[in-house]
Design an enzyme around this catalytic site. Structure first.
Site, mmCIF file in Angstrom:
data_model
loop_
_atom_site.group_PDB
_atom_site.id
_atom_site.type_symbol
_atom_site.label_atom_id
_atom_site.label_comp_id
_atom_site.label_asym_id
_atom_site.label_seq_id
_atom_site.Cartn_x
_atom_site.Cartn_y
_atom_site.Cartn_z
ATOM 1 N N LYS A 187 0.839 -1.203 0.000
ATOM 2 C CA LYS A 187 0.000 0.000 0.000
ATOM 3 C C LYS A 187 0.872 1.251 0.000
ATOM 4 O O LYS A 187 0.599 2.223 -0.703
ATOM 5 C CB LYS A 187 -0.937 -0.014 1.229
ATOM 6 C CG LYS A 187 -2.033 -1.062 1.116
ATOM 7 C CD LYS A 187 -2.765 -1.290 2.421
ATOM 8 C CE LYS A 187 -3.729 -2.465 2.255
ATOM 9 N NZ LYS A 187 -4.392 -2.868 3.496
ATOM 10 N N GLN B 169 -4.734 -1.764 9.793
ATOM 11 C CA GLN B 169 -4.574 -3.074 9.150
ATOM 12 C C GLN B 169 -5.131 -4.174 10.054
ATOM 13 O O GLN B 169 -4.773 -4.262 11.226
ATOM 14 C CB GLN B 169 -3.072 -3.302 8.860
ATOM 15 C CG GLN B 169 -2.785 -4.540 8.062
ATOM 16 C CD GLN B 169 -3.325 -4.489 6.627
ATOM 17 O OE1 GLN B 169 -3.225 -3.461 5.951
ATOM 18 N NE2 GLN B 169 -3.913 -5.577 6.177
ATOM 19 N N ASP C 286 -11.061 2.406 4.227
ATOM 20 C CA ASP C 286 -11.433 0.993 4.080
ATOM 21 C C ASP C 286 -12.941 0.818 3.930
ATOM 22 O O ASP C 286 -13.410 -0.264 3.578
ATOM 23 C CB ASP C 286 -10.956 0.193 5.304
ATOM 24 C CG ASP C 286 -9.725 -0.643 5.000
ATOM 25 O OD1 ASP C 286 -9.469 -0.888 3.802
ATOM 26 O OD2 ASP C 286 -9.051 -1.054 5.957
#
Ligand code: NDP
Length: 283
Positions: free
Chosen positions: A52, A96, A119
């Site tokens: 990422k 994460q 997200d």
């Protein structure tokens, strides 16, 4: 039969994001900034965070990784997020997953400012998806929809089967297909007639995590098959679909790797850009 090339499409999207980042950076005098919070030392998570970070850098998006020890308390992690929420120089926040067991992942997700929730996991964004209003759509389901649009197939009125009902893939992708007027069925581990449902599906999305569980005999002639599965088998990445037999029946099919995976990262960049722009417009 055509193989849907997620790698090539993701490259195009990333190029486009880069262009938009450059023009918005000029317009607002600052560039988008994504902060990724990683707790503990999970090698797979570390790889995802690195990927990422690299993708952000290439697109001109600033990206900062905050690494916390797995011994961090829930309160400390929530405070870190609150600080990021309040920081006007942070436009996207990603924690994460998975998190260590002593931390309630739902509490963490709920604490992220939903306007910075790249997200798309915050209940506000989930609700927007459900209602069909503008929200941040989680990266993997968003990437899947972009892949489907790219094939040019019509979604409206089609029978879609989503195998898997996780909050991060199965449920949101089913909702997105429903929003596009597909007739959607969701299958899961207690589904009794999976093969029958599969053979009826014009669009089949496999998001299970079981290598090659969907075989060619389960696929309708001319179907579009999206394989979300990423299973490491003897150091190789294998999808949930048995590609060799499935490609004999499908009209469009994604490979693993090179299908959904690269689209997830490209969609994350799009989300970061969207969050940045929306926050700048509000400022
Ligand atoms: P989860 O483990 O959270 O969910 C798996 C789902 O599959 C569950 O709903 C489960 O049902 C269902 N399931 C399990 N066994 C069966 C079965 N025999 N028949 C039908 N359904 C079954 O996984 P995720 O959604 O997080 O991920 C799915 C896959 O996608 C994984 O391989 C993962 O690595 C991959 N993935 C890939 C991404 C990418 O970018 N390419 C991103 C995210 C995930 P139940 O709910 O009843 O337990």
């Amino acid at each position: 039969m055509s193989i849907i090339d997620g790698k090539a499409l993701s490259k195009e999207i990333r190029k486009d994001v880069k262009k938009q980042v450059a023009s918005l950076t000029e317009k607002y005098g600052k560039s988008p900034h994504l902060v990724v919070v990683l707790v503990g030392e999970n090698p797979a998570s570390e790889t995802y965070v690195r990927m990422k970070h690299r993708a952000c850098e290439r697109a001109g998006i600033r990206s900062t990784a905050i690494n916390k020890s797995s011994a961090i308390s829930e309160k400390e992690l929530l405070d870190t997020i609150i600080n990021l929420n309040e920081d006007p120089d942070v436009h996207g926040i990603l924690v994460q997953l998975p998190l260590p067991e002593h931390i309630d992942a739902n509490k963490v997700i709920n604490t992220i400012e939903y306007k910075k929730d790249v997200d798309g996991f915050h209940p506000m964004n989930i609700a927007a998806l459900q209602i069909g209003t503008q929200g941040i759509v989680s990266a993997t389901p968003k990437g899947i929809m972009t892949l489907l649009e790219h094939t040019g197939i019509e979604i409206e009125g089609k029978q879609a089967l989503v195998i898997g009902r996780s909050n991060i893939v199965g449920k949101p992708v089913a909702q997105l297909l429903l929003n596009k007027n597909a007739t959607v069925t969701i299958a899961h581990s207690r589904t009794r007639n999976l093969e029958e449902l599969s053979r009826d599906a014009d669009i089949l999305i496999a998001a299970v995590g079981r290598p090659k569980m969907v075989t060619g005999d389960m696929i309708k002639e001319g179907a579009t098959v999206i394989d979300v599965g990423v299973n490491r088998v003897e150091d190789k990445l294998i999808g949930d679909v048995d590609f060799e037999s499935a490609k004999e029946k499908a009209a469009h099919i994604t490979p693993v790797p090179g299908g959904v995976g690269p689209m997830t990262i490209a969609s994350l960049l799009q989300n970061t850009l969207e969050c940045f722009e929306a926050l700048q417009k509000e400022a």
